[in-house]
Design a protein around this motif. Structure first.
Motif, mmCIF file in Angstrom:
data_model
loop_
_atom_site.group_PDB
_atom_site.id
_atom_site.type_symbol
_atom_site.label_atom_id
_atom_site.label_comp_id
_atom_site.label_asym_id
_atom_site.label_seq_id
_atom_site.Cartn_x
_atom_site.Cartn_y
_atom_site.Cartn_z
ATOM 1 N N THR A 76 -1.664 -1.448 -4.029
ATOM 2 C CA THR A 76 -2.737 -0.500 -3.767
ATOM 3 C C THR A 76 -2.139 0.900 -3.689
ATOM 4 O O THR A 76 -1.217 1.132 -2.904
ATOM 5 C CB THR A 76 -3.469 -0.831 -2.464
ATOM 6 O OG1 THR A 76 -3.969 -2.169 -2.533
ATOM 7 C CG2 THR A 76 -4.625 0.129 -2.241
ATOM 8 N N VAL A 77 -2.652 1.797 -4.510
ATOM 9 C CA VAL A 77 -2.120 3.155 -4.580
ATOM 10 C C VAL A 77 -3.207 4.116 -4.112
ATOM 11 O O VAL A 77 -4.284 4.180 -4.708
ATOM 12 C CB VAL A 77 -1.672 3.511 -5.998
ATOM 13 C CG1 VAL A 77 -1.016 4.887 -6.013
ATOM 14 C CG2 VAL A 77 -0.718 2.461 -6.539
ATOM 15 N N SER A 78 -2.918 4.848 -3.060
ATOM 16 C CA SER A 78 -3.881 5.812 -2.541
ATOM 17 C C SER A 78 -3.589 7.194 -3.111
ATOM 18 O O SER A 78 -2.441 7.542 -3.395
ATOM 19 C CB SER A 78 -3.818 5.848 -1.021
ATOM 20 O OG SER A 78 -2.541 6.283 -0.596
ATOM 21 N N GLN B 238 -0.514 -7.886 -4.379
ATOM 22 C CA GLN B 238 -1.437 -6.749 -4.399
ATOM 23 C C GLN B 238 -0.663 -5.432 -4.348
ATOM 24 O O GLN B 238 0.203 -5.237 -3.491
ATOM 25 C CB GLN B 238 -2.392 -6.811 -3.201
ATOM 26 C CG GLN B 238 -3.312 -5.616 -3.063
ATOM 27 C CD GLN B 238 -4.399 -5.590 -4.115
ATOM 28 O OE1 GLN B 238 -5.054 -6.591 -4.371
ATOM 29 N NE2 GLN B 238 -4.606 -4.419 -4.736
ATOM 30 N N PRO C 46 -3.359 5.953 -8.669
ATOM 31 C CA PRO C 46 -4.455 5.141 -8.119
ATOM 32 C C PRO C 46 -4.979 4.117 -9.117
ATOM 33 O O PRO C 46 -5.362 3.003 -8.717
ATOM 34 C CB PRO C 46 -5.513 6.194 -7.774
ATOM 35 C CG PRO C 46 -4.714 7.422 -7.456
ATOM 36 C CD PRO C 46 -3.560 7.387 -8.415
ATOM 37 N N ASP D 203 -3.338 2.317 -10.999
ATOM 38 C CA ASP D 203 -2.443 1.162 -11.050
ATOM 39 C C ASP D 203 -2.805 0.117 -9.997
ATOM 40 O O ASP D 203 -2.208 -0.964 -9.965
ATOM 41 C CB ASP D 203 -0.989 1.601 -10.839
ATOM 42 C CG ASP D 203 -0.469 2.477 -11.955
ATOM 43 O OD1 ASP D 203 0.248 3.457 -11.649
ATOM 44 O OD2 ASP D 203 -0.765 2.185 -13.133
ATOM 45 N N THR D 204 -3.753 0.444 -9.133
ATOM 46 C CA THR D 204 -4.160 -0.488 -8.093
ATOM 47 C C THR D 204 -4.702 -1.773 -8.712
ATOM 48 O O THR D 204 -5.629 -1.728 -9.530
ATOM 49 C CB THR D 204 -5.229 0.151 -7.191
ATOM 50 O OG1 THR D 204 -4.640 1.247 -6.492
ATOM 51 C CG2 THR D 204 -5.783 -0.854 -6.200
ATOM 52 N N LEU E 37 0.860 -1.181 0.000
ATOM 53 C CA LEU E 37 0.000 0.000 0.000
ATOM 54 C C LEU E 37 0.896 1.230 0.000
ATOM 55 O O LEU E 37 1.695 1.412 0.929
ATOM 56 C CB LEU E 37 -0.897 -0.020 1.243
ATOM 57 C CG LEU E 37 -1.709 1.248 1.516
ATOM 58 C CD1 LEU E 37 -2.672 1.536 0.377
ATOM 59 C CD2 LEU E 37 -2.443 1.121 2.846
ATOM 60 N N ALA F 122 -7.489 -5.589 -11.709
ATOM 61 C CA ALA F 122 -8.176 -4.792 -10.712
ATOM 62 C C ALA F 122 -9.446 -5.510 -10.281
ATOM 63 O O ALA F 122 -9.962 -6.365 -11.007
ATOM 64 C CB ALA F 122 -8.504 -3.417 -11.281
#
Length: 126
Positions: free
Chosen positions: A123-125, A121, A87, A89-90, A10, A39
Motif C-alpha cells: 500500500t503506497v500513500s 499487500q 500510489p 502501485d498499491t 504500508l 489492485a
C-alpha cells in the motif's frame, strides 16, 4: 510447489520495498518465476518475470526502471525490489511459478503459471 510471498507493507510514495518469494518442493532452479499484482476490484496483471536459465528478465512498462526481479536458486527464493513506489502501485503482489518450456512461455499471461503464492499487500500513500 508451495510459494510464500512476503515483504509488503504500508509506505509513502517514493519509498522502496523488497518482496520475497520462498519456494518449497520441486526443482526451483528449473522454474521460471513471475510476479503479478492485483489492485482491489481489478484484474491480476503482470509485473515482472525471470527465466530459469540465463536469468532473462521481463518487465511491465509501468515498472521498468523502478522494479528489479532476481532469484537465488541456492535459497529457493525470488525477489522483487520495488523502488520509487507510487500510489498506483498499491496492490496485492503475487509470485508464481512456470514449469513448462521457455519456447512457449507467455510470461505476461497469468494462466501460464501453475503455482501461486498467497500474495503480499503493498500500500503506497501519497
Amino acid at each position: 510447489v508451495q510459494l510464500q510471498a512476503s515483504g509488503g507493507g504500508l509506505v509513502q510514495a517514493g519509498a522502496s520495498l523488497r518482496l520475497s518469494c520462498a519456494a518449497s518442493g520441486g526443482d526451483f532452479r528449473s522454474y521460471s518465476i513471475g510476479w503479478f499484482r492485483q489492485a482491489t476490484g481489478g484484474a491480476r496483471t503482470f509485473v515482472a518475470a525471470i527465466s530459469w536459465c540465463v536469468d532473462r528478465t521481463y518487465y511491465a512498462d509501468s515498472v521498468k526502471g523502478r522494479f528489479t526481479i532476481s532469484r537465488d536458486n541456492a535459497q529457493n527464493m525470488a525477489f522483487l525490489q520495488v523502488n520509487s513506489l507510487r500510489p498506483e502501485d498499491t496492490a496485492v503482489y503475487f509470485c508464481a511459478v512456470y514449469t513448462k518450456s521457455l519456447f512457449t512461455w507467455n510470461y505476461a499471461k497469468a494462466s501460464e503459471y501453475a503455482y501461486w503464492g498467497q500474495g503480499t499487500q503493498v500500500t503506497v500513500s501519497s
